[in-house]
Design an enzyme around this catalytic site. Structure first.
Site, mmCIF file in Angstrom:
data_model
loop_
_atom_site.group_PDB
_atom_site.id
_atom_site.type_symbol
_atom_site.label_atom_id
_atom_site.label_comp_id
_atom_site.label_asym_id
_atom_site.label_seq_id
_atom_site.Cartn_x
_atom_site.Cartn_y
_atom_site.Cartn_z
ATOM 1 C CG HIS A 139 -1.906 0.973 1.404
ATOM 2 N ND1 HIS A 139 -1.680 2.247 1.850
ATOM 3 C CD2 HIS A 139 -3.233 0.902 1.156
ATOM 4 C CE1 HIS A 139 -2.822 2.917 1.870
ATOM 5 N NE2 HIS A 139 -3.780 2.116 1.460
ATOM 6 C CG ASP A 218 0.455 -2.783 6.146
ATOM 7 O OD1 ASP A 218 -0.540 -2.934 6.869
ATOM 8 O OD2 ASP A 218 0.437 -2.091 5.111
ATOM 9 C CD GLN A 221 -7.173 -4.317 3.979
ATOM 10 O OE1 GLN A 221 -8.173 -4.915 4.366
ATOM 11 N NE2 GLN A 221 -7.217 -3.082 3.542
ATOM 12 C CE LYS A 244 -7.149 -0.150 6.240
ATOM 13 N NZ LYS A 244 -7.953 0.383 5.149
ATOM 14 C CB CYS A 382 -3.469 3.208 -1.550
ATOM 15 S SG CYS A 382 -4.475 4.609 -1.103
HETATM 16 N N1 PMP Z 1 -1.763 -1.008 4.532
HETATM 17 C C1 PMP Z 1 -2.756 -1.646 3.919
HETATM 18 C C2 PMP Z 1 -2.504 -3.023 3.362
HETATM 19 C C3 PMP Z 1 -3.996 -1.047 3.797
HETATM 20 O O1 PMP Z 1 -4.992 -1.684 3.170
HETATM 21 C C4 PMP Z 1 -4.208 0.248 4.347
HETATM 22 C C5 PMP Z 1 -5.537 0.958 4.231
HETATM 23 N N2 PMP Z 1 -6.231 0.746 3.047
HETATM 24 C C6 PMP Z 1 -3.134 0.860 4.991
HETATM 25 C C7 PMP Z 1 -1.930 0.208 5.063
HETATM 26 C C8 PMP Z 1 -3.275 2.216 5.588
HETATM 27 O O2 PMP Z 1 -4.110 2.158 6.705
HETATM 28 P P1 PMP Z 1 -4.639 3.476 7.406
HETATM 29 O O3 PMP Z 1 -5.198 4.343 6.322
HETATM 30 O O4 PMP Z 1 -5.677 2.974 8.340
HETATM 31 O O5 PMP Z 1 -3.488 4.099 8.097
#
Ligand code: PMP
Length: 425
Positions: A139, A218, A221, A244, A382
């Site tokens: 991401h 990370d 998800q 999430k 993203c």
């Molecule tokens: N990593 C992954 C794999 C994500 O899917 C996301 C959010 N779509 C993020 C990081 C970023 O998370 P946040 O916007 O809650 O900081």
């Protein structure tokens, strides 16, 4: 690629494949019970953010109605209650992932957790000749902070290639990079928000550890979707986002191994993170408070702990099983559409399915689905560099959570067929 998780039968009673239990679960999420554009809402945008159950909403309301105060320095009763709630949430978060309480730093979410480590660890530990290893499926929030730090430290970001639509990575590249002696940190996603790939995190962390490389998972998800234990994963860092996993926005957590956190400089300066301040210099509070400058998101942390209780009451193994069932069902149904390209593996995927359909621009598809009450996400998710590599500008994405059903997927398919007839005619 194999997942490091074996989904086992839960001893809990709530079975998400039982219609009566499912109705009870859905009743805990009032937002789901509404009409959007004259149709009952189908919410399939859970990878972006999940909905919140009543118990989480009530925990926040109760905190603000009864206990609201600032934490840590107050002697009065309300401040002590707020501190107990906030520190209790830290202990609950630690328990949720098998960490020690002092290894949990509250953050705004995964993005802030990654920025914290990129800065507080990266600025002291990276220099010219050093490499930061990522995968191409990261991401943007696990790319951009490292690109910024690489510029400032003269180090370099290196990516493990994603080889195909299924999301398989180049294993030999990974091995070579980790054994090169140049990589100082390997940061990678547990579950890809676009591909639905579940990475073998424990295996990768082990490989990193054997080569003296710091590992960062990370788990944005994954944290609300499956059992997770940082000891078993063997990571040095792990990040999660509350929103999430049925908790509010604006709260998340960084797990950092105690000795690594101890070795790090502060990230931001301010109140709470100091033990003493003079006009000339300051001394730091103990870990994890050293990394929490300013008044924290107290209500958010309390909501996060309530969400963790809720998810554990359902059973995280059951949630993982339910996600997998829905994803497999959606994949099988979607595959029957003409000229569809589905990203990610055919089996063993998380509850995320993204796809593009020839003759149906993603933007139009999502807009028309919304007009029929179905919330899908369309875009680059993203993951711009990966999408570009795969020759795509955008995909539509359906992502599931514990309150979604195969009946909802059936309705999505009926609507998609109808939309496709219209767009392709
Ligand atoms: N990593 C992954 C794999 C994500 O899917 C996301 C959010 N779509 C993020 C990081 C970023 O998370 P946040 O916007 O809650 O900081």
């Amino acid at each position: 690629m194999v997942s490091d998780l074996t989904i086992s039968e839960s001893s809990n009673t709530k079975r998400l494949n039982d219609p009566v239990e499912m109705e009870k679960v859905r009743n805990q999420f009032p937002i789901l019970n509404q009409i959007v554009n004259k149709r009952p809402l189908i919410y399939f945008d859970n990878a972006a953010t999940t909905q919140k159950p009543i118990c989480v909403l009530e925990s926040i309301e109760s905190y603000y109605k009864k206990d609201n105060s600032n934490v840590h320095r107050g002697i009065h009763t309300l401040s002590q209650r707020a501190t107990d709630g906030y520190e209790g949430a830290r202990a609950r978060t630690a328990e949720y992932i098998g960490a020690q309480t002092n290894e949990i730093v509250f953050t705004r979410g995964t993005t802030e957790a990654i920025n914290l480590v990129a800065n507080a660890w990266g600025l002291d530990n990276l220099g010219p000749g050093d490499e930061i290893l990522l995968t191409e499926m990261e991401h943007h929030s696990n790319m951009v902070p490292w690109q910024l730090i690489a510029k400032r430290t003269g180090s370099k970001v290196v990516y493990v290639p994603v080889c195909n639509d299924q999301g398989e990575i180049d294993e030999s590249f990974l091995r070579q990079a980790l054994t090169s002696g140049r990589v100082k940190i390997f940061s990678f996603t547990y579950i890809s928000n676009t591909l639905g790939v579940v990475n073998p995190v424990a295996q990768w962390c082990e490989l990193a550890r054997q080569n003296g490389v710091i590992s960062f998972v990370d788990a944005a998800q994954a944290c609300g979707h499956r059992p997770m234990n940082v000891q078993e994963i063997g990571c040095d860092f792990l990040a999660m986002s509350g929103h999430k996993m049925a908790a509010p926005t604006g709260i998340g957590a960084l797990f950092g191994r105690a000795d690594v956190l101890e070795s790090m400089s502060p990230y931001q300066g301010g109140g709470e993170m100091i033990s003493e301040v003079t006009f000339e210099e300051s001394y730091w509070n103990v870990v994890p408070h050293k990394f929490e400058a300013g008044t924290p998101n107290i209500a958010g942390a309390i909501g996060l702990a309530a969400a963790m209780d809720y998810l554990d009451d359902i059973g995280r193994d059951q949630i993982a099983e339910h996600d997998a069932t829905l994803a497999a069902y959606a994949y099988d149904q979607l595959k029957r559409l003409d000229d569809i390209r589905i990203l990610g593996p055919a089996t063993g995927r998380a509850g995320v399915v993204s796809f593009s359909l020839k003759g149906a621009p993603t933007q139009d598809l999502i807009t028309l689905a919304d007009q029929r009450g179905i919330a899908l996400r369309g875009g680059h998710h993203c993951n711009q560099p990966l999408m570009r590599k795969l020759g795509l500008d955008a995909t539509a994405r359906a992502s599931f959570y514990l309150y979604n059903t195969t009946e909802e997927i059936d309705r999505m398919m009926v609507e998609l067929r109808d939309i496709l007839d219209f767009l392709r005619s």
